[in-house]
Motif scaffolding. Structure first.
Motif, PDB file in Angstrom:
ATOM      1  N   GLY A  30      32.153  17.819 -80.749  1.00 17.45           N
ATOM      2  CA  GLY A  30      32.730  17.144 -79.595  1.00 17.45           C
ATOM      3  C   GLY A  30      33.889  16.258 -79.980  1.00 17.45           C
ATOM      4  N   MET A  31      33.710  15.460 -81.017  1.00  8.64           N
ATOM      5  CA  MET A  31      34.788  14.584 -81.486  1.00  8.64           C
ATOM      6  C   MET A  31      35.978  15.399 -81.965  1.00  8.64           C
ATOM      7  SD  MET A  31      32.589  11.750 -83.611  1.00  8.64           S
ATOM      8  CE  MET A  31      34.022  10.741 -84.014  1.00  8.64           C
ATOM      9  N   LYS A  32      35.710  16.448 -82.736  1.00  2.02           N
ATOM     10  CA  LYS A  32      36.787  17.251 -83.322  1.00  2.02           C
ATOM     11  C   LYS A  32      37.750  17.773 -82.265  1.00  2.02           C
ATOM     12  CE  LYS A  32      37.560  21.504 -85.959  1.00  2.02           C
ATOM     13  NZ  LYS A  32      36.930  22.595 -86.753  1.00  2.02           N
ATOM     14  N   TYR A  33      37.209  18.358 -81.206  1.00  6.92           N
ATOM     15  CA  TYR A  33      38.070  18.994 -80.215  1.00  6.92           C
ATOM     16  C   TYR A  33      38.624  18.017 -79.185  1.00  6.92           C
ATOM     17  CZ  TYR A  33      36.487  23.231 -82.452  1.00  6.92           C
ATOM     18  OH  TYR A  33      36.238  24.195 -83.404  1.00  6.92           O
ATOM     19  N   VAL A  34      37.878  16.974 -78.876  1.00  5.63           N
ATOM     20  CA  VAL A  34      38.401  15.958 -77.956  1.00  5.63           C
ATOM     21  C   VAL A  34      39.504  15.144 -78.631  1.00  5.63           C
ATOM     22  CG1 VAL A  34      37.848  13.832 -76.699  1.00  5.63           C
ATOM     23  CG2 VAL A  34      36.350  15.828 -76.503  1.00  5.63           C
ATOM     24  N   LEU A  35      39.352  14.853 -79.916  1.00  4.25           N
ATOM     25  CA  LEU A  35      40.387  14.106 -80.641  1.00  4.25           C
ATOM     26  C   LEU A  35      41.727  14.833 -80.619  1.00  4.25           C
ATOM     27  CD1 LEU A  35      38.383  12.726 -83.693  1.00  4.25           C
ATOM     28  CD2 LEU A  35      39.652  11.342 -82.038  1.00  4.25           C
ATOM     29  N   LYS A  36      41.702  16.151 -80.691  1.00  9.33           N
ATOM     30  CA  LYS A  36      42.948  16.923 -80.637  1.00  9.33           C
ATOM     31  C   LYS A  36      43.683  16.675 -79.316  1.00  9.33           C
ATOM     32  CE  LYS A  36      41.159  20.742 -83.510  1.00  9.33           C
ATOM     33  NZ  LYS A  36      42.089  20.652 -84.656  1.00  9.33           N
ATOM     34  N   VAL A  37      42.917  16.646 -78.232  1.00  3.43           N
ATOM     35  CA  VAL A  37      43.510  16.404 -76.912  1.00  3.43           C
ATOM     36  C   VAL A  37      44.037  14.981 -76.814  1.00  3.43           C
ATOM     37  CG1 VAL A  37      43.034  16.286 -74.428  1.00  3.43           C
ATOM     38  CG2 VAL A  37      42.027  18.123 -75.803  1.00  3.43           C
ATOM     39  N   MET A  38      43.229  14.031 -77.251  1.00  5.61           N
ATOM     40  CA  MET A  38      43.618  12.625 -77.135  1.00  5.61           C
ATOM     41  C   MET A  38      44.816  12.292 -78.016  1.00  5.61           C
ATOM     42  SD  MET A  38      39.958  10.638 -76.844  1.00  5.61           S
ATOM     43  CE  MET A  38      39.010  10.724 -75.314  1.00  5.61           C
ATOM     44  N   GLU A  39      44.875  12.896 -79.205  1.00  3.18           N
ATOM     45  CA  GLU A  39      46.019  12.648 -80.081  1.00  3.18           C
ATOM     46  C   GLU A  39      47.306  13.175 -79.446  1.00  3.18           C
ATOM     47  OE1 GLU A  39      47.416  13.180 -84.737  1.00  3.18           O
ATOM     48  OE2 GLU A  39      45.716  14.343 -83.986  1.00  3.18           O
ATOM     49  N   LYS A  40      47.216  14.330 -78.816  1.00  2.15           N
ATOM     50  CA  LYS A  40      48.393  14.915 -78.173  1.00  2.15           C
ATOM     51  C   LYS A  40      48.894  14.049 -77.023  1.00  2.15           C
ATOM     52  CE  LYS A  40      50.026  19.258 -76.189  1.00  2.15           C
ATOM     53  NZ  LYS A  40      49.663  20.673 -75.828  1.00  2.15           N
ATOM     54  N   GLN A  41      47.963  13.443 -76.255  1.00  2.00           N
ATOM     55  CA  GLN A  41      48.368  12.616 -75.119  1.00  2.00           C
ATOM     56  C   GLN A  41      48.649  11.170 -75.516  1.00  2.00           C
ATOM     57  OE1 GLN A  41      44.882  13.486 -72.793  1.00  2.00           O
ATOM     58  NE2 GLN A  41      43.837  11.579 -73.315  1.00  2.00           N
ATOM     59  N   GLY A  42      48.225  10.791 -76.748  1.00  2.00           N
ATOM     60  CA  GLY A  42      48.530   9.463 -77.268  1.00  2.00           C
ATOM     61  C   GLY A  42      47.617   8.357 -76.804  1.00  2.00           C
TER      62      GLY A  42
ATOM     63  N   GLN B 213      34.577  23.973 -77.447  1.00  2.00           N
ATOM     64  CA  GLN B 213      35.981  24.244 -77.130  1.00  2.00           C
ATOM     65  C   GLN B 213      36.136  24.623 -75.664  1.00  2.00           C
ATOM     66  OE1 GLN B 213      38.313  26.524 -80.212  1.00  2.00           O
ATOM     67  NE2 GLN B 213      36.289  26.708 -81.142  1.00  2.00           N
ATOM     68  N   HIS B 214      35.146  25.334 -75.120  1.00  2.00           N
ATOM     69  CA  HIS B 214      35.207  25.755 -73.723  1.00  2.00           C
ATOM     70  C   HIS B 214      35.169  24.555 -72.772  1.00  2.00           C
ATOM     71  CE1 HIS B 214      34.617  27.967 -70.048  1.00  2.00           C
ATOM     72  NE2 HIS B 214      33.435  27.412 -69.856  1.00  2.00           N
ATOM     73  N   TYR B 215      34.230  23.604 -72.993  1.00  2.00           N
ATOM     74  CA  TYR B 215      34.179  22.482 -72.053  1.00  2.00           C
ATOM     75  C   TYR B 215      35.396  21.576 -72.198  1.00  2.00           C
ATOM     76  CZ  TYR B 215      31.901  19.015 -75.313  1.00  2.00           C
ATOM     77  OH  TYR B 215      31.575  18.128 -76.332  1.00  2.00           O
ATOM     78  N   VAL B 216      35.928  21.462 -73.404  1.00  2.00           N
ATOM     79  CA  VAL B 216      37.154  20.676 -73.588  1.00  2.00           C
ATOM     80  C   VAL B 216      38.322  21.353 -72.874  1.00  2.00           C
ATOM     81  CG1 VAL B 216      38.842  19.869 -75.289  1.00  2.00           C
ATOM     82  CG2 VAL B 216      36.389  19.592 -75.726  1.00  2.00           C
ATOM     83  N   ASN B 217      38.426  22.665 -73.022  1.00  2.00           N
ATOM     84  CA  ASN B 217      39.504  23.402 -72.353  1.00  2.00           C
ATOM     85  C   ASN B 217      39.384  23.323 -70.839  1.00  2.00           C
ATOM     86  OD1 ASN B 217      40.630  24.179 -74.795  1.00  2.00           O
ATOM     87  ND2 ASN B 217      39.568  26.152 -74.859  1.00  2.00           N
ATOM     88  N   ARG B 218      38.154  23.409 -70.330  1.00  2.00           N
ATOM     89  CA  ARG B 218      37.960  23.314 -68.885  1.00  2.00           C
ATOM     90  C   ARG B 218      38.405  21.950 -68.361  1.00  2.00           C
ATOM     91  NH1 ARG B 218      34.221  25.874 -65.793  1.00  2.00           N
ATOM     92  NH2 ARG B 218      35.118  24.534 -64.167  1.00  2.00           N
ATOM     93  N   ALA B 219      38.132  20.905 -69.126  1.00  2.00           N
ATOM     94  CA  ALA B 219      38.548  19.558 -68.725  1.00  2.00           C
ATOM     95  C   ALA B 219      40.069  19.481 -68.610  1.00  2.00           C
ATOM     96  CB  ALA B 219      38.036  18.526 -69.719  1.00  2.00           C
TER      97      ALA B 219
END
Length: 251
Positions: A121-133, A70-76
């Motif tokens: 990695g997939m779980k938390y990155v997918l949340k970001v990608m789904e939000k941005q479409g 979650q930390h590296y995803v948030n930093r990105a």
């Protein structure tokens, strides 16, 4: 931010295929978030990218820990605002044991990195990608995900599992602008492979290893080229695809 700029997150970026892919994507004008457990090697990759005129940050993380992921995803997201490409690359090779001789701690080590780390990695990155479409995920499996390897039951099983995660996410998120594919490298000349060979004496077991029909091992740059292709518009109609990059090993 220019419209053409893309943001890529790469785990296991400190060496081998992760480093080669990082350099390749930076060469393609992507801004990078480099993730590795090893701070020294991760920062070495960072310095190589900056030396070549690229832009990147490094985040030290243990991919087996949910809070680190979650930390590296948030930093990105905090640094660049989005994640366009995720090369889910971090992994380990099992020490060679016959099935019934595998220590419990080896099970925990291999499955934690190769399965749980990929899943988080997939779980938390997918949340970001789904939000941005939109977004592209590339999971690093192995030729061992397409066939079994002697004395590497855990490794083979973990890499088969990566393909299962890939196909499941590809199906669920195909209508959300997100593509999820996997690559299956064969033997690649990396430090990880060299270290694996040293474990043969430690376990007293030499695995039966086939050599690819092309007569040589791959190099990290050859894997990076496929990662770059899957990251770009040339693969726009591909999702749930499993790409073997192994010199014909699985034929």
């Amino acid at each position: 931010m220019a419209k053409t700029e893309k943001i890529a997150v790469i785990t296991g970026a400190g060496s081998g295929m992760g480093r080669a892919a990082s350099l390749k994507l930076a060469e393609n004008d992507m801004k990078l978030v480099l993730v590795d457990f090893n701070k020294q090697t991760g920062e070495e990759t960072l310095n190589l990218i900056k030396k070549n005129g690229g832009e990147a940050i490094f985040v030290k993380a243990d991919v087996t820990k949910s809070e680190d992921v979650q930390h590296y995803v948030n930093r990105a997201v905090e640094t660049y605002g989005r994640i366009d490409v995720f090369f889910n690359n971090a992994g380990v090779i099992q020490k060679p044991y016959l099935f019934a001789d595998i220590p419990d701690e080896e099970y925990d080590r291999v499955t934690s990195v190769n399965f749980k780390g990929v899943f988080f990695g997939m779980k938390y990155v997918l949340k970001v990608m789904e939000k941005q479409g939109s977004g592209v995920i590339i999971n690093n499996s192995s030729s061992s995900g397409l066939r079994v390897e002697h004395s590497l039951a855990l490794y083979s099983a973990s890499k088969h599992a990566v393909l299962g995660l890939t196909k499941a996410a590809a199906k669920e998120y195909a209508d959300k602008g997100i593509r999820v594919n996997a690559i299956c490298p064969g033997g690649v000349e990396t430090n990880l492979v060299k270290d694996f060979q040293e474990t043969w004496e430690e376990t007293g077991n030499v695995p039966q290893i086939d050599y690819p029909p092309m007569g040589r091992m791959g190099n990290p740059e050859e894997i990076a080229n496929v990662v770059a292709f899957l990251s770009g518009p040339g693969s726009s109609y591909m999702t749930g695809s499993i790409i073997a990059v192994e010199g014909g090993l699985t034929l």
